[in-house]
Scaffold this active site. Sequence first.
Site, mmCIF file in Angstrom:
data_model
loop_
_atom_site.group_PDB
_atom_site.id
_atom_site.type_symbol
_atom_site.label_atom_id
_atom_site.label_comp_id
_atom_site.label_asym_id
_atom_site.label_seq_id
_atom_site.Cartn_x
_atom_site.Cartn_y
_atom_site.Cartn_z
ATOM 1 N N HIS A 246 9.818 -6.557 -0.078
ATOM 2 C CA HIS A 246 10.951 -6.605 -0.307
ATOM 3 C C HIS A 246 11.622 -6.064 0.995
ATOM 4 C CE1 HIS A 246 15.244 -6.269 -1.868
ATOM 5 N NE2 HIS A 246 14.896 -7.183 -2.702
ATOM 6 N N GLU A 299 11.138 -11.469 -8.176
ATOM 7 C CA GLU A 299 10.630 -12.714 -8.799
ATOM 8 C C GLU A 299 9.349 -13.087 -9.252
ATOM 9 O OE1 GLU A 299 12.910 -14.398 -7.882
ATOM 10 O OE2 GLU A 299 13.622 -14.378 -5.923
HETATM 11 N N1 COA Z 1 2.543 -10.850 1.576
HETATM 12 C C1 COA Z 1 1.928 -10.715 2.822
HETATM 13 N N2 COA Z 1 2.150 -10.005 3.685
HETATM 14 C C2 COA Z 1 3.451 -9.646 3.663
HETATM 15 C C3 COA Z 1 4.294 -9.745 2.610
HETATM 16 C C4 COA Z 1 3.813 -10.515 1.484
HETATM 17 N N3 COA Z 1 4.532 -10.913 0.462
HETATM 18 N N4 COA Z 1 5.540 -9.382 2.750
HETATM 19 C C5 COA Z 1 5.714 -8.813 4.051
HETATM 20 N N5 COA Z 1 4.540 -8.728 4.495
HETATM 21 C C6 COA Z 1 3.979 -8.348 5.636
HETATM 22 C C7 COA Z 1 4.536 -9.080 6.982
HETATM 23 O O1 COA Z 1 3.857 -10.047 7.285
HETATM 24 C C8 COA Z 1 4.300 -8.121 7.961
HETATM 25 O O2 COA Z 1 3.286 -8.006 8.662
HETATM 26 P P1 COA Z 1 3.124 -7.643 10.160
HETATM 27 O O3 COA Z 1 4.190 -6.836 10.561
HETATM 28 O O4 COA Z 1 1.705 -7.659 10.429
HETATM 29 O O5 COA Z 1 3.709 -9.227 10.700
HETATM 30 C C9 COA Z 1 4.882 -6.918 7.329
HETATM 31 O O6 COA Z 1 4.434 -7.111 5.927
HETATM 32 C C10 COA Z 1 6.448 -6.687 7.296
HETATM 33 O O7 COA Z 1 7.009 -7.975 6.857
HETATM 34 P P2 COA Z 1 8.652 -8.154 7.131
HETATM 35 O O8 COA Z 1 8.701 -9.543 7.464
HETATM 36 O O9 COA Z 1 9.115 -7.120 8.356
HETATM 37 O O10 COA Z 1 9.151 -7.697 5.697
HETATM 38 P P3 COA Z 1 10.686 -8.380 5.494
HETATM 39 O O11 COA Z 1 11.411 -7.111 4.994
HETATM 40 O O12 COA Z 1 11.276 -9.058 6.631
HETATM 41 O O13 COA Z 1 10.394 -9.068 4.290
HETATM 42 C C11 COA Z 1 10.288 -10.292 2.182
HETATM 43 C C12 COA Z 1 10.732 -9.094 2.974
HETATM 44 C C13 COA Z 1 10.751 -10.375 0.863
HETATM 45 C C14 COA Z 1 10.874 -11.638 2.881
HETATM 46 C C15 COA Z 1 8.805 -10.507 2.487
HETATM 47 O O14 COA Z 1 8.205 -9.296 1.875
HETATM 48 C C16 COA Z 1 8.317 -11.833 1.750
HETATM 49 O O15 COA Z 1 8.206 -12.846 2.507
HETATM 50 N N6 COA Z 1 7.757 -11.772 0.628
HETATM 51 C C17 COA Z 1 7.300 -12.959 -0.057
HETATM 52 C C18 COA Z 1 8.447 -13.846 -0.742
HETATM 53 C C19 COA Z 1 9.399 -13.304 -1.572
HETATM 54 O O16 COA Z 1 8.485 -12.733 -2.672
HETATM 55 N N7 COA Z 1 10.559 -13.444 -1.722
HETATM 56 C C20 COA Z 1 11.381 -13.141 -2.803
HETATM 57 C C21 COA Z 1 12.327 -11.765 -2.209
HETATM 58 S S1 COA Z 1 13.021 -10.961 -3.521
#
Ligand code: COA
Length: 361
Positions: A246, A299
């Site tokens: 998140h 989710e």
């Molecule tokens: N699975 C695997 N790796 C994940 C991850 C996940 N669900 N969520 C984050 N990461 C990793 C990223 O790949 C990144 O790695 P890197 O630095 O080596 O590239 C690191 O963790 C940080 O991710 P980042 O993109 O900066 O986090 P964010 O704050 O932008 O992302 C979300 C938040 C929710 C978009 C992300 O966690 C995600 O895509 N989750 C899956 C989709 C989901 O469940 N969405 C519903 C949200 S309520």
Amino acid sequence: MTNTTSNGLEGVVVAETAISEVDGERGYLVIAGSEVERLAERATFEEAVTEVLVAGGAQVGVPPLGAARAAAWELIPRLGDALALPEAMDALRTSLGHLRPTGDDLADALAAVGAAPVFVAAWSRTRAGLSPIAPDPTLAHAADYLRMTTGVMPTPAAARALDAYLVTVIDHGMSASTFTARVITSTGSDLISAIVGGVGALKGPLHGGAPGPVLDMLDAIGAPGNAETWILAELAAGRRIMGMGHRIYRVRDPRAAVLETAVRPLASRRLELARAVETAASKILRERKPDRPLAANVEFFTAVLLDAAGLPREQFAATFAVSRIAGWSAHVIEQRRTGRLIRPASRYVGTAPVSEARAGT
Ligand code: COA
């Protein structure tokens, strides 16, 4: 696909709000003055709608959602091709676009909150080759949504679980879709436009589009013993684990626990599997990313709950919108009172105009 560049908006305060507060470090969510755990326990969706709208500055008692559902039903024959669109969120966005703004935010809010379950259920039935079912204004919103979708009266347990879900996700700070709705409002535009924009922002898998894929993941894993292998293969393929991580929470999303509790009475066969997958995913992600806590988000158990309540997975993201439209509406009303345009800045990193480049040489 991974974008590690900050968009510069993390942590920037773009509004003051009395509607909800998210504390990502402590895993704490307050909605209209109540902790989400207490709100989900004590309030119906109708009551929660009132509470967020009042927090946003509206004056409203019991929201007439039954009448709003009945009014939306009258629009069904006039929605053009909206219900034939293959994606529920596209159908919802297009259908909501048919609502006429009246210039009265509260009236428009109630119309939109009432219309969403009618449009989504009608889309679902149409897609299955069935006739849409008219709303029953005497029923509670959650029960009627289930009935309009499935064609049968839901069990009290299913209706209660869905009601708890709708309450739990009604608002969540300055999420991407809420920001979208507030930006649209800030230009002086109408509430219906803000809601339509909110649906567009919510559609993406990084926001509201994850619960369907979470259920796909649980199906693909099949049994708790397969979880680790499947997750490792998914990560090796460069994909993220849906329902984990998140932007704000650095601990488990508090809504995950609320939904886990709410789904228990439905005795879902997927609950045990979901817990095992969460445990395996948390462990693997902790090892892979020791500096970036990645725990279950809302989710994860949304998928289990909505499935157990009897909704098809194609409808999950739109069901999130069925609730969140109330939160967006509260934000529209609150934003309107500030009367201030939200206009962030960007930093230009493109090429300089040719004339200036010459001048510099
Ligand atoms: N699975 C695997 N790796 C994940 C991850 C996940 N669900 N969520 C984050 N990461 C990793 C990223 O790949 C990144 O790695 P890197 O630095 O080596 O590239 C690191 O963790 C940080 O991710 P980042 O993109 O900066 O986090 P964010 O704050 O932008 O992302 C979300 C938040 C929710 C978009 C992300 O966690 C995600 O895509 N989750 C899956 C989709 C989901 O469940 N969405 C519903 C949200 S309520």
